[in-house]
Design a protein around this motif. Structure first.
Motif, PDB file in Angstrom:
ATOM      1  N   LEU A 119      19.039   2.349  19.568  1.00 18.88           N
ATOM      2  CA  LEU A 119      19.436   2.398  20.971  1.00 18.88           C
ATOM      3  C   LEU A 119      20.466   1.320  21.242  1.00 18.88           C
ATOM      4  N   GLU A 120      21.376   1.603  22.154  1.00 20.48           N
ATOM      5  CA  GLU A 120      22.425   0.632  22.464  1.00 20.48           C
ATOM      6  C   GLU A 120      21.850  -0.628  23.105  1.00 20.48           C
ATOM      7  N   TYR A 121      20.823  -0.458  23.933  1.00 22.48           N
ATOM      8  CA  TYR A 121      20.271  -1.588  24.677  1.00 22.48           C
ATOM      9  C   TYR A 121      18.878  -1.940  24.159  1.00 22.48           C
ATOM     10  N   ASN A 122      18.747  -2.240  22.872  1.00 21.64           N
ATOM     11  CA  ASN A 122      17.447  -2.595  22.322  1.00 21.64           C
ATOM     12  C   ASN A 122      17.441  -4.044  21.845  1.00 21.64           C
ATOM     13  N   PHE A 123      16.339  -4.473  21.249  1.00 30.84           N
ATOM     14  CA  PHE A 123      16.213  -5.861  20.800  1.00 30.84           C
ATOM     15  C   PHE A 123      17.285  -6.206  19.770  1.00 30.84           C
ATOM     16  N   THR A 124      17.507  -5.322  18.829  1.00 30.02           N
ATOM     17  CA  THR A 124      18.459  -5.584  17.752  1.00 30.02           C
ATOM     18  C   THR A 124      19.855  -5.850  18.297  1.00 30.02           C
ATOM     19  N   ASN A 125      20.242  -5.132  19.334  1.00 27.30           N
ATOM     20  CA  ASN A 125      21.589  -5.259  19.885  1.00 27.30           C
ATOM     21  C   ASN A 125      21.688  -6.270  21.030  1.00 27.30           C
ATOM     22  N   SER A 126      20.616  -7.016  21.262  1.00 27.94           N
ATOM     23  CA  SER A 126      20.635  -8.040  22.310  1.00 27.94           C
ATOM     24  C   SER A 126      21.319  -9.303  21.804  1.00 27.94           C
ATOM     25  N   GLY A 127      21.770 -10.126  22.735  1.00 32.13           N
ATOM     26  CA  GLY A 127      22.356 -11.406  22.383  1.00 32.13           C
ATOM     27  C   GLY A 127      21.312 -12.376  21.869  1.00 32.13           C
ATOM     28  N   LEU A 128      21.764 -13.444  21.234  1.00 26.13           N
ATOM     29  CA  LEU A 128      20.858 -14.408  20.616  1.00 26.13           C
ATOM     30  C   LEU A 128      19.919 -15.044  21.637  1.00 26.13           C
ATOM     31  N   LEU A 129      20.445 -15.422  22.815  1.00 24.81           N
ATOM     32  CA  LEU A 129      19.603 -16.055  23.826  1.00 24.81           C
ATOM     33  C   LEU A 129      18.504 -15.115  24.298  1.00 24.81           C
ATOM     34  N   LYS A 130      18.855 -13.856  24.528  1.00 29.02           N
ATOM     35  CA  LYS A 130      17.850 -12.889  24.978  1.00 29.02           C
ATOM     36  C   LYS A 130      16.781 -12.692  23.901  1.00 29.02           C
ATOM     37  N   LYS A 131      17.198 -12.601  22.648  1.00 30.66           N
ATOM     38  CA  LYS A 131      16.226 -12.451  21.561  1.00 30.66           C
ATOM     39  C   LYS A 131      15.270 -13.631  21.512  1.00 30.66           C
ATOM     40  N   LYS A 132      15.818 -14.849  21.604  1.00 30.91           N
ATOM     41  CA  LYS A 132      14.982 -16.048  21.544  1.00 30.91           C
ATOM     42  C   LYS A 132      14.022 -16.104  22.730  1.00 30.91           C
ATOM     43  N   THR A 133      14.489 -15.669  23.896  1.00 32.83           N
ATOM     44  CA  THR A 133      13.632 -15.641  25.081  1.00 32.83           C
ATOM     45  C   THR A 133      12.462 -14.693  24.878  1.00 32.83           C
ATOM     46  N   ILE A 134      12.751 -13.494  24.398  1.00 32.96           N
ATOM     47  CA  ILE A 134      11.707 -12.488  24.174  1.00 32.96           C
ATOM     48  C   ILE A 134      10.672 -13.005  23.181  1.00 32.96           C
ATOM     49  N   ILE A 135      11.125 -13.541  22.074  1.00 38.58           N
ATOM     50  CA  ILE A 135      10.216 -14.049  21.046  1.00 38.58           C
ATOM     51  C   ILE A 135       9.375 -15.202  21.597  1.00 38.58           C
ATOM     52  N   PHE A 136      10.025 -16.110  22.325  1.00 32.82           N
ATOM     53  CA  PHE A 136       9.300 -17.263  22.874  1.00 32.82           C
ATOM     54  C   PHE A 136       8.189 -16.818  23.823  1.00 32.82           C
ATOM     55  N   VAL A 137       8.501 -15.890  24.711  1.00 29.43           N
ATOM     56  CA  VAL A 137       7.509 -15.427  25.682  1.00 29.43           C
ATOM     57  C   VAL A 137       6.367 -14.702  24.985  1.00 29.43           C
ATOM     58  N   LEU A 138       6.683 -13.823  24.042  1.00 25.69           N
ATOM     59  CA  LEU A 138       5.643 -13.089  23.329  1.00 25.69           C
ATOM     60  C   LEU A 138       4.717 -14.033  22.564  1.00 25.69           C
TER      61      LEU A 138
END
Length: 342
Positions: free
Chosen positions: A88-107
């Protein structure tokens, strides 16, 4: 006890229109909590006993306050932000580094993560190993989303905000192109696609015009909950061929109204639909049109499928089922953190 419900939306009116938020606010209040609703940092209270947040990317704000105030936080997770196994165009893999780090940190740091489906739980567990996670399915108010005997059935219905992301993921252009073959057999049939007219709407209208289908498509824009239920009750079929669904709430709501669905076996859709719908390849417009036509020409099959759909939602995804699951989880979180029940 005081609970802060957080959803990072710009307009608070969306909290009542987006049923997944509205249901959880009502559940928390039904469970006897004093609920404060927040949509931005300044609205998040420091004195909440529990923070309940939707989506990791937005949940970072209440998580920070929960950590600083030493209070527990529950985060609901799913949707495209944790998806990485689908292209998908708007999925985790295609997210920016900051967004990825935010998601991982919260989870990794939430007291409890509630996955909205088994498919979502699988995606999350592939991203993080520390998450304290359980699947708690979204719910449908089956008394409100219900069929009405004798209702006039005269439309094919789809719900999608008409922004570029959803137009792509929910295959809105494929719906329009498949309609050309359907309308050739049923020239008076109307397709209703409800949802806010955003950055992809012009492209959708252009495709409708190109295929000479302007008389067959209706775009009512943003609709109220009551209007949505009315459209479901008028629907011969709910049509949502999709590339991915973290749950598929609109599909479940349609099923609760006794509407047969044509959709795709992707993400969590099969968990919701089971054997009570028709699955198609979302990229195959002939397959979509053939599935719709097969239901249009067979009222008995539509009736059987609609009945099956209604029963499945009542038995597996009712408001009361989610309410009991959330109550059990909150009791456990509170007992662990405070040493007792609410």
């Amino acid at each position: 006890m005081k609970v802060c419900f957080f959803a990072g939306v710009k307009d608070k009116s969306l909290l009542t229109l987006m049923q997944w938020y509205a249901n959880d606010i009502l559940i928390l209040r039904d469970l006897g909590f004093d609920v404060t609703i927040a949509t931005k940092w300044s609205e998040i209270p420091w004195n909440a006993d529990l923070y309940f947040a939707w989506w990791p990317t937005k949940g970072i704000l209440p998580l920070i306050k929960s950590k600083l105030s030493h209070k527990p936080v529950i985060v609901v997770a799913g949707g495209t932000e944790v998806v990485h196994s689908y292209n998908l165009e708007y999925n985790f893999t295609n997210s920016g580094l900051l967004k990825k780090k935010t998601i991982i940190f919260v989870l990794n740091n939430a007291t409890k993560v509630l996955a909205i489906s088994k498919a979502a739980e699988k995606e999350i567990k592939a991203l993080v190993s520390k998450a304290n996670i359980e699947t708690v399915y979204l719910s449908v108010d089956t008394e409100t989303f219900s069929p009405v005997a004798g209702a006039k059935k005269d439309i094919i219905f789809t719900i999608s905000h008409l922004n570029k992301e959803n137009i792509y993921r929910k295959r809105i252009l494929s719906i329009i192109r498949s309609a050309r073959q359907i309308v050739d057999k049923f020239p008076e049939l109307k397709f209703v696609i409800a949802g806010r007219k955003l950055d992809g709407f012009e492209q959708v209208v252009d495709e409708v015009k190109r295929l000479s289908l302007s008389n067959n498509f209706i775009f009512p824009g943003k609709i109220s909950n009551d209007e949505k239920i009315e459209y479901f009750r008028r629907s011969l079929i709910y049509l949502q061929p999709t590339l991915h669904e973290g749950f598929g709430l609109a599909i479940a709501e349609a099923m609760s109204c006794g509407v047969p669905v044509v959709t795709s076996k992707v993400g969590a859709v099969e968990e919701v639909v089971g054997n009570c719908g028709i699955y198609v390849d979302s990229n195959n417009e002939n397959e979509i049109s053939n599935a719709v036509i097969s239901l249009l020409i067979n009222p008995e099959l539509r009736g059987e499928m609609g009945k099956c759909a209604r029963e499945r939602i009542v038995e597996n995804f009712s408001y009361e089922i989610r309410k009991k699951r959330i109550e059990t989880i909150i009791d456990g979180v509170i007992a662990l953190h405070y040493g007792g029940k609410k």
